[in-house]
Every structure is written in structure tokens, then in C-alpha cells.
Design a protein around this motif. Structure first.
Motif, short mmCIF file in Angstrom:
data_model
loop_
_atom_site.label_atom_id
_atom_site.label_comp_id
_atom_site.label_asym_id
_atom_site.label_seq_id
_atom_site.Cartn_x
_atom_site.Cartn_y
_atom_site.Cartn_z
N SER A 140 14.62 -28.40 76.51
CA SER A 140 14.62 -28.57 75.06
C SER A 140 16.03 -28.35 74.53
CB SER A 140 13.67 -27.55 74.40
OG SER A 140 14.11 -26.23 74.66
N GLY A 141 16.20 -28.60 73.22
CA GLY A 141 17.44 -28.24 72.57
C GLY A 141 18.38 -29.36 72.20
N THR A 142 17.99 -30.61 72.36
CA THR A 142 18.81 -31.78 72.00
C THR A 142 19.97 -32.00 72.96
OG1 THR A 142 18.24 -31.46 69.66
CG2 THR A 142 20.08 -32.93 70.14
N GLY A 214 11.54 -34.09 76.76
CA GLY A 214 11.53 -32.71 76.32
C GLY A 214 12.74 -32.36 75.48
N ILE A 215 13.91 -32.77 75.95
CA ILE A 215 15.14 -32.38 75.25
C ILE A 215 15.30 -33.11 73.92
CG2 ILE A 215 16.66 -34.11 76.29
CD1 ILE A 215 18.75 -31.97 76.61
N GLY A 216 14.67 -34.30 73.80
CA GLY A 216 14.82 -35.08 72.58
C GLY A 216 13.60 -35.11 71.69
N LYS A 224 6.04 -27.29 72.82
CA LYS A 224 4.88 -28.01 73.34
C LYS A 224 5.38 -28.88 74.49
CE LYS A 224 2.52 -28.21 68.86
NZ LYS A 224 1.98 -29.11 67.80
N LEU A 225 5.01 -28.52 75.71
CA LEU A 225 5.52 -29.21 76.88
C LEU A 225 5.09 -30.67 76.90
CD1 LEU A 225 5.09 -26.62 79.79
CD2 LEU A 225 7.10 -27.12 78.41
N GLN A 226 6.03 -31.53 77.24
CA GLN A 226 5.73 -32.94 77.42
C GLN A 226 5.22 -33.17 78.84
OE1 GLN A 226 6.28 -34.96 74.49
NE2 GLN A 226 6.44 -32.83 73.82
N ARG A 227 4.84 -34.40 79.13
CA ARG A 227 4.30 -34.71 80.46
C ARG A 227 5.35 -34.49 81.54
NH1 ARG A 227 2.94 -39.15 83.83
NH2 ARG A 227 4.46 -40.45 82.75
N GLN A 325 -0.85 -26.96 87.48
CA GLN A 325 -0.77 -25.50 87.60
C GLN A 325 0.59 -24.97 87.14
OE1 GLN A 325 -1.55 -24.01 91.56
NE2 GLN A 325 -0.93 -21.92 91.03
N VAL A 326 1.65 -25.65 87.58
CA VAL A 326 3.00 -25.24 87.19
C VAL A 326 3.19 -25.40 85.68
CG1 VAL A 326 5.46 -25.72 87.46
CG2 VAL A 326 3.96 -25.77 89.46
N ARG A 327 2.76 -26.52 85.17
CA ARG A 327 2.92 -26.81 83.74
C ARG A 327 2.16 -25.79 82.89
NH1 ARG A 327 0.57 -29.61 79.61
NH2 ARG A 327 1.97 -30.82 78.23
N GLU A 328 0.93 -25.49 83.28
CA GLU A 328 0.12 -24.54 82.52
C GLU A 328 0.72 -23.14 82.57
OE1 GLU A 328 -2.45 -24.93 80.48
OE2 GLU A 328 -2.13 -27.08 80.72
N GLN A 329 1.28 -22.76 83.69
CA GLN A 329 1.88 -21.44 83.80
C GLN A 329 3.11 -21.32 82.89
OE1 GLN A 329 2.14 -19.93 87.77
NE2 GLN A 329 3.66 -18.37 87.27
N ILE A 330 3.93 -22.37 82.85
CA ILE A 330 5.11 -22.36 81.97
C ILE A 330 4.68 -22.32 80.51
CG2 ILE A 330 7.12 -23.69 81.21
CD1 ILE A 330 7.34 -24.78 84.06
N GLN A 331 3.69 -23.16 80.15
CA GLN A 331 3.23 -23.20 78.76
C GLN A 331 2.63 -21.86 78.32
OE1 GLN A 331 3.00 -26.32 76.28
NE2 GLN A 331 3.42 -24.27 75.49
N HIS A 332 1.82 -21.26 79.19
CA HIS A 332 1.21 -19.98 78.85
C HIS A 332 2.29 -18.91 78.63
CE1 HIS A 332 -1.69 -16.67 78.87
NE2 HIS A 332 -0.92 -16.06 79.76
#
Length: 346
Positions: A140-142, A214-216, A224-227, A325-332
Motif C-alpha cells: 500500500s501507500g501509492t 494494492g499500492i494504487g 482491505k487486501l486485494q486479490r 490461509q496466508v491472505r486471511e492471516q495478514i488481513q486478521h
């Protein structure tokens, strides 16, 4: 990356021992006992030993130590310049310059990391001390400052002095100056071949699967994590049996609040997006200064992959499950850190 060794200057005063002083005469009025006739002269015994520690005449103000430290720094700097000018330094097959990264580039990034973004690091002990591993983080962050701050976090806080090799997008390697700096820092193209080669060499590899999505993303969709693409990073980890370490970064979303995207300018410049923020491009170059938000970087518990069979890398169901699993762990973890955060700037 091999650091240059500096031979410290010796302090001549610390090499020689003090001369033992002659015996002082007895005070007036005090009778010295005479040896008995025929008896052998008494052995006065060994001279008293000086207590350990610095000598009194070595100076109590520390000026000698400061002068020695200054001399060592000057000698180290001159040695570094000599190697740079003569080409007596090494880079690996990817262009990674260990010495330049340690002594120059990290020194430039460290004040931003420590003083500007005031990054807190958690869970660095979850990164293995040796062997290949894949760190997967949100993006993230532009501008991709989050990857650089994550690299400083590993470099400065890991007890085994590990270095993070980031996988970067094609755009990084077509921009002048940025291309050279990225190579020197150890970044390489985000492709399976390069990632697998680094993991085979026992390197610590970092990837941000959201990429430009994500960054843009707009400010309204922050945290909110993108795909995560097609799960290519999972396939790479499975082939090498490398553990996957989820990483959550809080603070980067607010450095450039992206309230709009000029798609016309993006097409003209060949960029994936052209951000519009409350300060950019309205304030010109001043608008490119990021906001001084407070960051937290947390490394989660590793997800092992060495227990799967070699053909598991071709199983789409398994790759989807591990990716999720990885995505959900980061989001949580992101949600958890956001709840704990007192303020965006403190």
C-alpha cells in the motif's frame, strides 16, 4: 554481503606495563628488623600487582577513545572509497552490492525508518535464522516505501543479521536511477525463476502479491487486501520447501491518501495509475513528501511447506487453500493492529 573489515589503531599506552617503583625508605624512627646471623636473606616476595582496569595516567575524560574511534571511522571511510574507485568490491549475479547496501543505502533509509515513520517491529523472531524463507506482505501507500521499510526492519532487527531480497515489478527496472539502486539493494524481478534461485541459495525473499492493485487502491479501501493473484508465491515456496511468513504493515496506507486517479496522465506516462492526493500535484514537489504516519510491521508465525510432496506445487486446490490461509492471516493481523493503534500519527 560482506562488510569491509577495519583493523583498529593500537594505543601505544595500552601495550606497555608500568615500571615497578623502587622500595621507599622506612619512615624515620621505625627500626627495620635485621636478619639472623647465618640465615639466608629473606625474599621480599613478588612485587604487588596492579589491579585490573584502565591506568590512571590513561586519561579519565575519554578523549583517547574518541580520537581512536574517529581515526577508525576515517580509515574505514577511506578504505571504502578506495575499493569503490578501484572496483575492488563484489556483487552477486542479481547485482546485489552488500557493502554499499550496509554502509550507504541502509544509512540513508534508517533515519526515515527510525525518525520519520518511527517503525515498531513485532515478531521478527518468527523469521528463521538460516535457510530460504518467503515473506509475504500487504502492499500500500501509492509509492512502494513499505517494501523498503520492511527491508530495513529485517536488516536492523533480526538477531542473525539476515538480509531481505525483494521481488519487484517490471516498472522498477525500467526507470533510470531507480533501476540501479534497486539492483544494489538486492531487489530482483518478480518471477518464479529468480525467486526459486534465491530460495535455493538460502536467501530470505520478500514478495507483495497485491502488486499495483494494492499500492494504487483508493484511500477509501485502505487496509482491505486485494486479490493475491494466482498464488504463484505458494507454488514457489512448495517447490523449494521454504516456509511462508505472513507480514502485516500498518501506517503505509496514510502516507499518500489517494483520493483520485488520473487515468489519462497514467496512460501518457506509461504508469499503472497517476495518484491524486490532497497535496499532489497541487503543491508541486512539496506534495510528494509523505505524511509522517506511525508504522507497525508484524511478522507472523511461519507456515511450513516442507511436509508436502514435490508434485504438490501443481495442485491448484492446495495452492488456493494456502494462498487463502496466508491472505486471511495478514488481513486478521491488520485488523488487530488497527484496533490497537491510538492514532495515525502517534
Amino acid at each position: 554481503m560482506a562488510d569491509a573489515k577495519v583493523i583498529p589503531f593500537d594505543d601505544d599506552r595500552s601495550r606497555g606495563s608500568r615500571r615497578k617503583s623502587k622500595a621507599e625508605p622506612a619512615p624515620a624512627g621505625e627500626v627495620q628488623p635485621l636478619p639472623l646471623r647465618g640465615a639466608a636473606p629473606q625474599d621480599p616476595g613478588p612485587a604487588p600487582q596492579e589491579p585490573p582496569g584502565p591506568r590512571p595516567d590513561a586519561g579519565d575524560d575519554g578523549e583517547g577513545d574518541e580520537d581512536g574511534g574517529l581515526e577508525r571511522r576515517i580509515a574505514s571511510g577511506l578504505s571504502f572509497l578506495r575499493r569503490r574507485l578501484t572496483g575492488d568490491y563484489e556483487v552477486d549475479d542479481f547485482g546485489y552490492d552488500a557493502e554499499l547496501t550496509d554502509q550507504v543505502l541502509m544509512s540513508l533509509l534508517r533515519p526515515v525508518y527510525e525518525k520519520y515513520f518511527r517503525v515498531d517491529v513485532k515478531g521478527v523472531e518468527n523469521i528463521p535464522a538460516r535457510g530460504g524463507a518467503l515473506i509475504v506482505a500487504n502492499h500500500s501507500g501509492t509509492l512502494p516505501l513499505d517494501g523498503l521499510m520492511m527491508q530495513v526492519a529485517v536488516h536492523d532487527h533480526h538477531p542473525a543479521d539476515r538480509h531481505l531480497r525483494l521481488l519487484a515489478a517490471d516498472l522498477v527496472f525500467v526507470l533510470p536511477v531507480v533501476n540501479e539502486l534497486a539492483r544494489k539493494l538486492g531487489h530482483t524481478l518478480a518471477c518464479a525463476e529468480d525467486a526459486e534461485r534465491l530460495l535455493r541459495q538460502g536467501e530470505l525473499v520478500g514478495v507483495m502479491p497485491e502488486g499495483f492493485k494494492g499500492i494504487g487502491k483508493p484511500f477509501g479501501e485502505r487496509y482491505k487486501l486485494q486479490r493475491f493473484g494466482r498464488g504463484g508465491f505458494v507454488s514457489t515456496a512448495l517447490r523449494q520447501g521454504a516456509p511462508i511468513i505472513p507480514c502485516s504493515i500498518v501506517g503505509a496506507e496514510e502516507i499518500y491518501p489517494m483520493i483520485g486517479n488520473s487515468k489519462t496522465l497514467a496512460r501518457l506516462l506509461g504508469f499503472p495509475y497517476f495518484p491524486l492526493t490532497p497535496t499532489f500535484p497541487w503543491l508541486g514537489p512539496l506534495g510528494a513528501v509523505p505524511l509522517p504516519t506511525k508504522w507497525t510491521i508484524q511478522f507472523g508465525e511461519p507456515i511450513p511447506t516442507d511436509g508436502y510432496a514435490p508434485e504438490a506445487a501443481e495442485d491448484p486446490v492446495l495452492m488456493f487453500n494456502l494462498t487463502d490461509q496466508v491472505r486471511e492471516q495478514i488481513q486478521h493481523t491488520l485488523y488487530k493492529l488497527l484496533v490497537q493503534r491510538r492514532s495515525v500519527f502517534f
